[in-house]
Each structure stands twice: as C-alpha cells, then as structure tokens.
Motif scaffolding. Structure first.
Motif, PDB file in Angstrom:
ATOM      1  N   GLN A  41       0.821  -1.079   0.169  1.00  0.00           N
ATOM      2  CA  GLN A  41       0.039  -0.146   0.158  1.00  0.00           C
ATOM      3  C   GLN A  41       0.970   1.184   0.004  1.00  0.00           C
ATOM      4  O   GLN A  41       0.608   2.223  -0.578  1.00  0.00           O
ATOM      5  N   VAL A  42       1.949   1.220   0.876  1.00  0.00           N
ATOM      6  CA  VAL A  42       2.944   2.318   0.602  1.00  0.00           C
ATOM      7  C   VAL A  42       3.626   2.499  -0.891  1.00  0.00           C
ATOM      8  O   VAL A  42       3.384   3.598  -1.302  1.00  0.00           O
ATOM      9  N   VAL A  43       3.996   1.452  -1.327  1.00  0.00           N
ATOM     10  CA  VAL A  43       4.365   1.434  -2.479  1.00  0.00           C
ATOM     11  C   VAL A  43       3.196   2.104  -3.737  1.00  0.00           C
ATOM     12  O   VAL A  43       3.640   2.840  -4.549  1.00  0.00           O
ATOM     13  N   VAL A  44       2.062   1.656  -3.501  1.00  0.00           N
ATOM     14  CA  VAL A  44       1.030   2.048  -4.408  1.00  0.00           C
ATOM     15  C   VAL A  44       0.990   3.664  -4.294  1.00  0.00           C
ATOM     16  O   VAL A  44       0.849   4.287  -5.084  1.00  0.00           O
ATOM     17  N   THR A  45       0.585   4.003  -3.097  1.00  0.00           N
ATOM     18  CA  THR A  45       0.541   5.442  -2.505  1.00  0.00           C
ATOM     19  C   THR A  45       1.625   6.289  -3.227  1.00  0.00           C
ATOM     20  O   THR A  45       1.480   7.296  -3.966  1.00  0.00           O
ATOM     21  N   VAL A  46       2.878   5.869  -2.976  1.00  0.00           N
ATOM     22  CA  VAL A  46       4.090   6.461  -3.542  1.00  0.00           C
ATOM     23  C   VAL A  46       3.967   6.350  -5.252  1.00  0.00           C
ATOM     24  O   VAL A  46       4.408   7.657  -5.727  1.00  0.00           O
ATOM     25  N   THR A  50       3.442  11.993   3.020  1.00  0.00           N
ATOM     26  CA  THR A  50       3.698  11.181   4.213  1.00  0.00           C
ATOM     27  C   THR A  50       2.729  11.288   5.303  1.00  0.00           C
ATOM     28  O   THR A  50       2.328  10.421   5.771  1.00  0.00           O
ATOM     29  N   GLN A  51       1.695  12.330   5.078  1.00  0.00           N
ATOM     30  CA  GLN A  51       0.728  12.225   5.877  1.00  0.00           C
ATOM     31  C   GLN A  51      -0.108  10.981   5.569  1.00  0.00           C
ATOM     32  O   GLN A  51      -0.911  10.382   6.349  1.00  0.00           O
ATOM     33  N   LEU A  52      -0.475  10.936   4.343  1.00  0.00           N
ATOM     34  CA  LEU A  52      -1.360   9.682   4.071  1.00  0.00           C
ATOM     35  C   LEU A  52      -0.806   8.502   4.272  1.00  0.00           C
ATOM     36  O   LEU A  52      -1.553   7.603   4.279  1.00  0.00           O
ATOM     37  N   LEU A  53       0.564   8.433   4.252  1.00  0.00           N
ATOM     38  CA  LEU A  53       1.073   7.133   4.285  1.00  0.00           C
ATOM     39  C   LEU A  53       0.956   6.569   6.025  1.00  0.00           C
ATOM     40  O   LEU A  53       0.904   5.525   6.316  1.00  0.00           O
ATOM     41  N   LEU A  54       0.635   7.918   6.916  1.00  0.00           N
ATOM     42  CA  LEU A  54       0.301   7.544   8.098  1.00  0.00           C
ATOM     43  C   LEU A  54      -1.266   7.262   8.261  1.00  0.00           C
ATOM     44  O   LEU A  54      -1.622   6.793   9.506  1.00  0.00           O
ATOM     45  N   SER A  55      -2.066   7.742   7.467  1.00  0.00           N
ATOM     46  CA  SER A  55      -3.579   7.560   7.589  1.00  0.00           C
ATOM     47  C   SER A  55      -3.953   6.196   7.015  1.00  0.00           C
ATOM     48  O   SER A  55      -3.199   5.407   6.294  1.00  0.00           O
ATOM     49  N   ALA A  56      -5.311   5.982   6.915  1.00  0.00           N
ATOM     50  CA  ALA A  56      -5.901   4.651   6.474  1.00  0.00           C
ATOM     51  C   ALA A  56      -5.562   4.821   4.889  1.00  0.00           C
ATOM     52  O   ALA A  56      -5.574   5.808   4.455  1.00  0.00           O
ATOM     53  N   TYR A  57      -5.373   3.467   4.234  1.00  0.00           N
ATOM     54  CA  TYR A  57      -4.944   3.541   2.783  1.00  0.00           C
ATOM     55  C   TYR A  57      -6.078   3.949   1.821  1.00  0.00           C
ATOM     56  O   TYR A  57      -7.097   3.751   1.927  1.00  0.00           O
ATOM     57  N   ASP A  58      -5.826   4.891   1.141  1.00  0.00           N
ATOM     58  CA  ASP A  58      -6.650   5.681   0.238  1.00  0.00           C
ATOM     59  C   ASP A  58      -6.111   6.147  -1.030  1.00  0.00           C
ATOM     60  O   ASP A  58      -5.717   7.027  -1.148  1.00  0.00           O
ATOM     61  N   PRO A  59      -5.829   5.154  -2.071  1.00  0.00           N
ATOM     62  CA  PRO A  59      -5.040   5.548  -3.017  1.00  0.00           C
ATOM     63  C   PRO A  59      -5.993   6.736  -4.118  1.00  0.00           C
ATOM     64  O   PRO A  59      -5.338   7.528  -4.789  1.00  0.00           O
ATOM     65  N   LEU A  60      -7.484   6.657  -3.841  1.00  0.00           N
ATOM     66  CA  LEU A  60      -8.251   7.568  -4.549  1.00  0.00           C
ATOM     67  C   LEU A  60      -7.625   9.223  -4.095  1.00  0.00           C
ATOM     68  O   LEU A  60      -7.454  10.079  -4.864  1.00  0.00           O
ATOM     69  N   ALA A  61      -7.784   9.313  -2.746  1.00  0.00           N
ATOM     70  CA  ALA A  61      -7.158  10.534  -2.077  1.00  0.00           C
ATOM     71  C   ALA A  61      -5.835  10.766  -2.500  1.00  0.00           C
ATOM     72  O   ALA A  61      -5.515  12.160  -2.857  1.00  0.00           O
ATOM     73  N   ALA A  62      -4.902   9.834  -2.955  1.00  0.00           N
ATOM     74  CA  ALA A  62      -3.612  10.137  -3.228  1.00  0.00           C
ATOM     75  C   ALA A  62      -3.616  10.789  -4.743  1.00  0.00           C
ATOM     76  O   ALA A  62      -2.970  11.632  -4.888  1.00  0.00           O
ATOM     77  N   LEU A  63      -4.381   9.972  -5.171  1.00  0.00           N
ATOM     78  CA  LEU A  63      -4.481  10.463  -6.819  1.00  0.00           C
ATOM     79  C   LEU A  63      -5.115  12.019  -6.776  1.00  0.00           C
ATOM     80  O   LEU A  63      -4.467  12.900  -7.565  1.00  0.00           O
ATOM     81  N   VAL A  87     -10.890  15.152  -0.796  1.00  0.00           N
ATOM     82  CA  VAL A  87     -11.690  14.798  -2.270  1.00  0.00           C
ATOM     83  C   VAL A  87     -12.867  15.697  -2.218  1.00  0.00           C
ATOM     84  O   VAL A  87     -13.138  16.344  -3.232  1.00  0.00           O
ATOM     85  N   PRO A  88     -13.770  15.789  -1.563  1.00  0.00           N
ATOM     86  CA  PRO A  88     -14.910  16.779  -1.592  1.00  0.00           C
ATOM     87  C   PRO A  88     -14.189  18.388  -1.882  1.00  0.00           C
ATOM     88  O   PRO A  88     -14.863  18.878  -2.348  1.00  0.00           O
ATOM     89  N   THR A  89     -13.397  18.489  -1.030  1.00  0.00           N
ATOM     90  CA  THR A  89     -12.712  19.834  -0.814  1.00  0.00           C
ATOM     91  C   THR A  89     -12.144  20.204  -2.284  1.00  0.00           C
ATOM     92  O   THR A  89     -12.542  21.289  -2.992  1.00  0.00           O
TER      93      THR A  89
END
Lengths: 106, 237
Positions: free
Chosen positions: A5-10, B63-76, B212-214
């Motif tokens: 999951q870390v790899v995907v996010t990065v 980094t903040q996202l890595l510490l929260s719950a997994y959310d690839p959509l928010a990352a995108l 995402v809403p923001t």
C-alpha cells in the motif's frame, strides 16, 4: 499500511507528478493553451495552498488540549517574519522553532 | 573531447545559478528527512521518494497519507491538485525545451518549481550550450534534494533531542507559499476559496475524508466564479 500500500501510494504520487510535467509536451505541441486551462493556472495554486494549510491544521482541537494556541501563535510568527524579511527559509525555521517551543511550554 | 568540454562549460555556467537552490533544498530536504525519520520511516523512504517523486510539497502531504488509512483515490486527487501547476510550467517551456534531443525526457522529469524558474528566466549566452545548461540546472537541483533528504533521514537518528512538533515545518512551508501567492498576485480571493472550501468540508466530512470533497468543491467554485474572478484578476501577474 502494508508495504504494498505504501508502494502504491508513492507510485501514484510519482506518476501524477511525471504526468503533470510531461502532458503539455504531448498535448500543446504548437504552444497555444486553451483559455480555461490558462485560467486555472492563474487561480488554482493559491486555492490549493489555502486548502493545504487547512489540511495541515485538520487535527487541531480548539475545544481541548492546547486549544490550537501553539498553531495560531506559530502561524502569526511565520506570517510576521515573512512579511518582514520575505525569506522562506527564515520564516519556516522561526515558525517551527516557535511551535516546538510552545508545545514544551504550554 | 569537444563534447565533454561543451558539457563542462555549461556546468560551470549552470552551477552558480543553482546555489540559492542548494541552500533552500538543503534546508527543506534535511528537514523532510528528519521529519520522516521522526515518524519512524528509515532513511530509505525519504531517499527513494525524493528520487522518484521529486516534489517538495507533495512529498510532505504523501507522508501524511502514509500515516492514515490506505486511500489511493485521495492520493490521486491530492497529487493532481498539488502538482497541477506543473502543467503551466510545461506550457511555458515548450519552446525552450524544443530540440533538446535525448535530454528532453530528463528535463521534463526533473522540472520542479525551482528548475523551471531558473531555466525559464535564464538567457543562456551564445557560447554556452543551451540544452546542457538546462540539464545541469535540473540535475543539480534534483541531486541537492535527494542528498539533503537522505542525509536528513540519516542524521534524524543521531539527533538526541526529542523532535515533537517538527512536523510544523510543513504547515509553515504552506503558509509561506500561500502568502507568496497572495502577495505576488495581489489578491486574496482565490486563496480564500481554497481555505473556506476546506474548512466547510472539514466540518461536514471530518478530518479523515474531507480532501476529495474539498478538491471537487474548489474546482466547481472556480469554474462557477470564473467571470468575476477573471475580472478581479486584472491586476495580477
């Protein structure tokens, strides 16, 4: 998060970054930008950084803990120092130092 | 070798131009590395992320996202919002980077804010090779960033004092960038759109899922208010 999951996010961050850097070179070969794109270019950065400031402060609890006082004071210091010297490194360093100090004093 | 001489000559011209970035990236990169270290990431994380992402603001947010719950959509979404400005750098550099051959993919990959502004601003003299100059500026800036964040990740371990609150560096950095936007564009309305949208969405959706809403909200408001905002932006850069 798992390692995957870390790899995907990065990877998402990296791919989006490359995409935003490369896209114009594929799309606008002749160099004329659609007007709505140019408009977003002017107005989006300030809005995004406004959003990110709020994002950084999302965990602040105004009703409990230190009531957001360290954050408020440190941000005022950042703004004050920056208006005074307009030197990014100095403003960030002073603000962070003030914040870390206040966490220890309050 | 004539080719090596051309490259070295461009390096001699490009290097001094990057010195302010060395100082800036040195400081922020070190802090980024120390920050990651303080959150429990080994130095490999800041090093590898700096190598492949190479985007200061986004790396802090990620980094903040890595510490929260997994959310690839928010990352995108957040990556798109934070990095969208590069689209305009690319548009501005279309002509300058034309005909740079094999160097072009590298110039594009390394096009951070700082490399863009140096390469955009610099009128390379006739006796210095332009593509090489652009490439050196880009590569030097990238290497400063990678080295500083790796070093930060390493010395984070050695710093004996407790670093609670070092994460405020990210807040401070964004406050400064926001303030610069307001000062340079001589307008506060667009910044206000971002802050108010974020605050409202924070209240409605809560701290874990308001980004995402923001972002949708900001895009919608900017489109709806395009006419008045464009009018008011008359005096901006």
């Amino acid at each position: 998060m798992t390692t995957l999951q870390v790899v995907v996010t990065v990877a998402v961050a990296a791919l989006v970054t490359v995409l935003t850097r490369a896209l114009p070179f594929f799309v606008f070969r002749e160099g004329h930008t659609p007007r709505v794109v140019a408009y977003f270019g002017r107005v989006l950065p300030a809005a995004v950084f406004g959003m990110l400031v709020v994002y950084c402060l999302r965990g602040v609890d105004i009703l409990g803990g230190t009531h957001g006082i360290p954050e408020l004071v440190a941000i005022l210091c950042v703004v004050g120092v920056h208006l005074w010297r307009r030197h990014m490194m100095l403003s960030v360093a002073v603000g962070t130092a003030v914040y870390m100090l206040m966490l220890r004093l309050l | 070798m004539a080719k090596t001489r051309v490259a070295l000559r461009a390096l001699r011209y490009a290097f001094p131009k990057t010195l302010p970035i060395l100082a800036g990236f040195g400081f922020v990169g070190l802090t980024y590395g120390i920050y990651m270290q303080s959150l429990g990431f080994s130095f490999l994380y800041p090093m590898l992320i700096s190598i492949i992402v190479f985007g200061g603001s986004l790396q802090f947010v990620i980094t903040q996202l890595l510490l929260s719950a997994y959310d690839p959509l928010a990352a995108l979404g957040v990556s798109l919002m934070v990095q969208a400005r590069h689209l305009f750098y690319g548009v501005s550099m279309l002509d300058k980077y034309r005909g740079t051959g094999w160097k072009k993919p590298f110039l594009i990959f390394f096009m951070c804010d700082e490399s863009f502004s140096i390469n955009y601003d610099t009128d390379v003299p006739d006796d210095v090779d332009r593509p090489w100059c652009y490439l050196w500026v880009s590569v030097l800036n990238w290497s400063y960033w990678v080295l500083a964040s790796t070093l930060g990740g390493l010395i984070g371990l050695l710093i004996p004092v407790e670093l609670t609150g070092i994460d405020f560096v990210m807040t401070a950095m964004f406050v400064v960038i926001l303030l610069e936007q307001i000062l340079k564009q001589r307008r506060i309305d667009t910044a206000a759109v971002g802050m108010i949208a974020a605050l409202v969405c924070l209240l409605i959706f809560g701290a874990d899922s308001f980004m995402v809403p923001t972002m949708l909200c900001i895009a919608a408001v900017l489109l709806l208010l395009r006419r008045p905002l464009e009018k008011r932006g008359g005096q901006s850069l």
